[in-house]
Design a protein around this motif. Structure first.
Motif, short mmCIF file in Angstrom:
data_model
loop_
_atom_site.label_atom_id
_atom_site.label_comp_id
_atom_site.label_asym_id
_atom_site.label_seq_id
_atom_site.Cartn_x
_atom_site.Cartn_y
_atom_site.Cartn_z
N GLN A 154 -4.73 -1.12 6.92
CA GLN A 154 -5.71 -2.19 7.12
C GLN A 154 -7.01 -1.89 6.37
O GLN A 154 -7.63 -2.80 5.81
CB GLN A 154 -6.00 -2.34 8.62
CG GLN A 154 -6.93 -3.46 8.97
CD GLN A 154 -7.14 -3.58 10.47
OE1 GLN A 154 -8.24 -3.89 10.91
NE2 GLN A 154 -6.11 -3.33 11.27
N ARG A 155 -7.42 -0.62 6.32
CA ARG A 155 -8.68 -0.27 5.66
C ARG A 155 -8.60 -0.45 4.15
O ARG A 155 -9.64 -0.45 3.48
CB ARG A 155 -9.06 1.19 5.99
CG ARG A 155 -9.35 1.44 7.44
CD ARG A 155 -10.17 2.72 7.63
NE ARG A 155 -9.47 3.93 7.28
CZ ARG A 155 -8.78 4.68 8.13
NH1 ARG A 155 -8.67 4.32 9.41
NH2 ARG A 155 -8.19 5.79 7.74
N ALA A 156 -7.41 -0.58 3.60
CA ALA A 156 -7.24 -0.73 2.15
C ALA A 156 -6.97 -2.17 1.74
O ALA A 156 -6.79 -2.46 0.55
CB ALA A 156 -6.11 0.17 1.66
N LEU A 157 -6.94 -3.08 2.69
CA LEU A 157 -6.49 -4.45 2.43
C LEU A 157 -7.29 -5.12 1.32
O LEU A 157 -6.73 -5.78 0.44
CB LEU A 157 -6.60 -5.26 3.72
CG LEU A 157 -5.80 -6.57 3.79
CD1 LEU A 157 -4.31 -6.28 3.73
CD2 LEU A 157 -6.14 -7.33 5.06
N ASP A 158 -8.62 -4.96 1.33
CA ASP A 158 -9.45 -5.66 0.36
C ASP A 158 -9.39 -5.04 -1.03
O ASP A 158 -9.99 -5.58 -1.97
CB ASP A 158 -10.91 -5.69 0.84
CG ASP A 158 -11.09 -6.58 2.05
OD1 ASP A 158 -10.21 -7.42 2.30
OD2 ASP A 158 -12.11 -6.43 2.75
N ARG A 159 -8.67 -3.94 -1.18
CA ARG A 159 -8.56 -3.30 -2.49
C ARG A 159 -7.28 -3.69 -3.22
O ARG A 159 -7.02 -3.22 -4.32
CB ARG A 159 -8.61 -1.78 -2.31
CG ARG A 159 -9.96 -1.25 -1.83
CD ARG A 159 -11.01 -1.31 -2.91
NE ARG A 159 -10.59 -0.53 -4.07
CZ ARG A 159 -10.74 0.79 -4.16
NH1 ARG A 159 -11.32 1.47 -3.19
NH2 ARG A 159 -10.33 1.44 -5.24
N MET A 160 -6.47 -4.51 -2.61
CA MET A 160 -5.25 -4.99 -3.29
C MET A 160 -5.61 -5.94 -4.42
O MET A 160 -6.66 -6.59 -4.38
CB MET A 160 -4.36 -5.75 -2.30
CG MET A 160 -3.60 -4.92 -1.32
SD MET A 160 -2.33 -5.91 -0.48
CE MET A 160 -3.31 -7.13 0.41
N PRO A 161 -4.72 -6.11 -5.40
CA PRO A 161 -4.89 -7.19 -6.37
C PRO A 161 -5.01 -8.54 -5.66
O PRO A 161 -4.42 -8.75 -4.59
CB PRO A 161 -3.60 -7.12 -7.21
CG PRO A 161 -3.17 -5.69 -7.11
CD PRO A 161 -3.55 -5.26 -5.72
N GLY A 170 4.97 -6.84 -10.56
CA GLY A 170 4.02 -6.16 -11.42
C GLY A 170 2.70 -5.87 -10.72
O GLY A 170 2.11 -4.80 -10.90
N ALA A 171 2.25 -6.84 -9.91
CA ALA A 171 1.01 -6.64 -9.16
C ALA A 171 1.16 -5.50 -8.16
O ALA A 171 0.23 -4.70 -7.96
CB ALA A 171 0.62 -7.93 -8.44
N MET A 172 2.32 -5.41 -7.52
CA MET A 172 2.55 -4.32 -6.57
C MET A 172 2.59 -2.98 -7.30
O MET A 172 2.03 -1.99 -6.81
CB MET A 172 3.86 -4.55 -5.82
CG MET A 172 3.82 -5.70 -4.85
SD MET A 172 5.38 -5.85 -3.90
CE MET A 172 5.00 -7.27 -2.86
N SER A 173 3.24 -2.94 -8.45
CA SER A 173 3.33 -1.69 -9.21
C SER A 173 1.96 -1.26 -9.72
O SER A 173 1.66 -0.05 -9.80
CB SER A 173 4.29 -1.85 -10.38
OG SER A 173 5.60 -2.17 -9.93
N ALA A 174 1.12 -2.24 -10.05
CA ALA A 174 -0.19 -1.93 -10.62
C ALA A 174 -1.24 -1.67 -9.56
O ALA A 174 -2.35 -1.23 -9.89
CB ALA A 174 -0.64 -3.08 -11.53
N SER A 175 -0.92 -1.95 -8.31
CA SER A 175 -1.91 -1.79 -7.24
C SER A 175 -2.38 -0.35 -7.14
O SER A 175 -1.57 0.59 -7.12
CB SER A 175 -1.32 -2.23 -5.90
OG SER A 175 -2.24 -2.03 -4.85
N ALA A 176 -3.69 -0.18 -7.08
CA ALA A 176 -4.26 1.17 -6.97
C ALA A 176 -4.17 1.71 -5.55
O ALA A 176 -4.49 2.88 -5.31
CB ALA A 176 -5.72 1.15 -7.42
N VAL A 177 -3.76 0.86 -4.62
CA VAL A 177 -3.63 1.29 -3.22
C VAL A 177 -2.26 0.90 -2.70
O VAL A 177 -1.62 -0.02 -3.19
CB VAL A 177 -4.73 0.64 -2.34
CG1 VAL A 177 -6.10 1.13 -2.74
CG2 VAL A 177 -4.65 -0.88 -2.40
N GLY A 178 -1.80 1.63 -1.69
CA GLY A 178 -0.56 1.29 -1.02
C GLY A 178 0.61 2.14 -1.46
O GLY A 178 0.58 2.79 -2.51
N LYS A 179 1.63 2.12 -0.63
CA LYS A 179 2.87 2.87 -0.89
C LYS A 179 3.95 1.88 -1.31
O LYS A 179 4.33 1.00 -0.54
CB LYS A 179 3.29 3.63 0.36
CG LYS A 179 4.55 4.46 0.19
CD LYS A 179 4.83 5.28 1.44
CE LYS A 179 6.04 6.17 1.25
NZ LYS A 179 6.27 7.05 2.43
#
Length: 480
Positions: free
Chosen positions: A333-340, A314-323
């Motif tokens: 790497q530049r999006a790492l801190d934006r993960m749940p 669910g956290a992966m599906s809800a993540s606003a960043v990432g494929k």
């Protein structure tokens, strides 16, 4: 049959270095080697790291039983034990050498070793617990988690994997926790301050980013001197009147989540009492939680969620960043801190257990099996479809690691839709998205199973009569 009385000629394992070794460079990046600290390279070989550190104005000396035996052995703040444990064929001597290096370390021991994935590069026959090479040298290859456990067993302290094959053992556990805190929340740069007005602006900026006022112990000394004539109540009033309430609120949320992340990682690596926690984290706990106990309980629940397949998915599906793919979440790497926060914890636990490689571009968080991979695409920013150079993976359940190099591959995997790995605000996203849209219109993604490698992608470009000019798709000339 090789006789057990044989002793390797370890001098032959010493190599000449034109630049810093990976462990020494990692220690500098992690601020373990700093100006003013003394550094001892224990088993320095030909002394390449020592010379490089001295050229950078560090107070470094080296000792080696063959090349620098005249050096007087004295304790140093930082002791480097660089690829020494691998070449000692006697397990008792190997352990004794690690203990001696630890005894000489005043602040931190940086122990490094070659890892099992390098076995294909080491040719030889079995001898003892390692290999006897054709040059009559010995090599024992460690597993990444094995090295960390070995150093912990000998030193008796909790350690951290700084990178694959590089372990830090700290004499003071507070230093370990400070290092962990910096890995999770890197030190933010303070705004430049030349007068009282700019110093106040820097404090306001800190409050907006952090969600609370800094204590004077957290303020850089020159800035603290500029503010010394102001009473605490005056500073609080200035911040209250000038700071953006929306930014303050965002700062509170961010710092609260970062504190939970730190405490969860600390539990994964062994949690100590509140007094051992870095001052900044102590102040965050006091500001945003009712007690240290409450903060720990919430972080414990966060760590437990790593075991919950449904929650993690669910956290992966809800993540606003990432494929998101059917098996994993990929992001830059530049999006790492934006993960749940739970996904950030997932990645941090893997990195502390087995080390995050120095060079990596994307991280892959596997949904099933709990594995983290760091993938290196060195030309991500310049190549519209970057090719992979290497992959390093750690299985969280077993802490087994594996490394794959694509250097010799003639048909490497490559990336498409680069914008999906980044945050929407990344300045390159619009350019990457335009390229993807053009490729879709040209029919290049009609057969997705064909385009995942260099050869397949080139064939599809030819089929569709297209070529790439940087991040622009153009019609190919017939002679191309």
């Amino acid at each position: 049959m090789v006789q057990q009385t044989w002793h390797s000629d370890r001098r032959l394992t010493a190599i000449s270095r034109a630049s810093l070794s990976v462990p020494a460079r990692q220690a500098m990046v992690d601020k373990q080697v700093l100006p003013g600290l003394t550094v001892l390279d224990y088993g320095c070989g030909r002394g390449g790291d020592v010379r490089a550190l001295q050229q950078l104005n560090f107070r470094a000396v080296g000792w080696d039983p063959f090349y620098q035996a005249d050096t007087t052995l004295e304790p140093a703040d930082v002791v480097l034990l660089t690829y020494v444990l691998n070449v000692i064929e006697d397990p008792r001597e190997r352990r004794k050498t690690l203990q001696e290096a630890w005894d000489l370390a005043g602040t931190v021991l940086v122990a490094s070793a070659r890892l099992t994935w390098e076995k294909s590069k080491v040719k030889g026959e079995a001898f003892g617990d390692g290999l006897l090479t054709s040059r009559q040298t010995f090599q024992y290859l460690f597993g990444a988690s094995e090295l960390r456990a070995y150093v912990e067993n000998v030193t008796g302290v909790r350690t951290v994997s700084a990178a694959p094959g590089v372990v830090y053992a700290f004499k003071d556990d507070r230093a370990r926790l400070s290092y962990l805190a910096r890995r999770i929340v890197p030190d933010a740069e303070w705004l430049e301050s030349e007068d009282t007005t700019s110093a106040i602006a820097a404090v306001i900026d800190y409050a907006e980013r952090h969600g609370r006022l800094p204590r004077m112990e957290e303020v850089p000394q020159p800035m603290a001197e500029l503010l010394s004539h102001l009473r605490p109540n005056e500073i609080r009033r200035l911040v209250r009147d000038s700071a953006d309430p929306r930014k303050i609120e965002e700062g509170v949320k961010r710092t609260t989540l970062n504190t939970l992340l730190f405490l969860a990682v600390e539990l994964f690596n062994g949690r100590g009492p509140f007094s051992s926690v870095p001052l900044g984290v102590q102040l965050d706990v006091r500001a945003f939680f009712s007690s240290y106990k409450e903060a720990c309980q919430r972080s414990d629940r966060l760590l437990l969620k790593l075991r919950d397949d449904a929650y993690l998915r669910g956290a992966m599906s809800a993540s606003a960043v990432g494929k998101l793919t059917p098996t994993a979440l990929y992001l830059h790497q530049r999006a790492l801190d934006r993960m749940p926060t739970v996904l950030r914890l997932y990645e941090h636990c893997a990195s502390i257990a087995a080390g995050r490689p120095q060079a990596w571009t994307l991280v892959k968080l596997q949904y099933q099996g709990r594995a983290v991979s760091w993938l290196d695409y060195p030309d991500f920013d310049t190549d519209p479809h970057p090719r992979i150079l290497s992959s390093y993976q750690v299985e969280l359940k077993t802490l087994e690691t594996s490394h794959t190099s694509y250097t010799e591959s003639r048909n490497r995997p490559l990336l498409h839709r680069k914008h999906e790995f980044l945050t929407p605000e990344d300045p390159d996203v619009a350019r990457y998205r335009r390229l993807t849209a053009a490729e879709v219109r040209a029919g290049l993604y009609e057969y997705p199973h064909l385009i995942g490698t260099e050869n397949g992608w080139e064939a599809e470009l030819n089929r569709c009569g297209r070529a790439l000019r940087g991040h622009r798709l153009v019609r190919a000339h017939r002679d191309e």
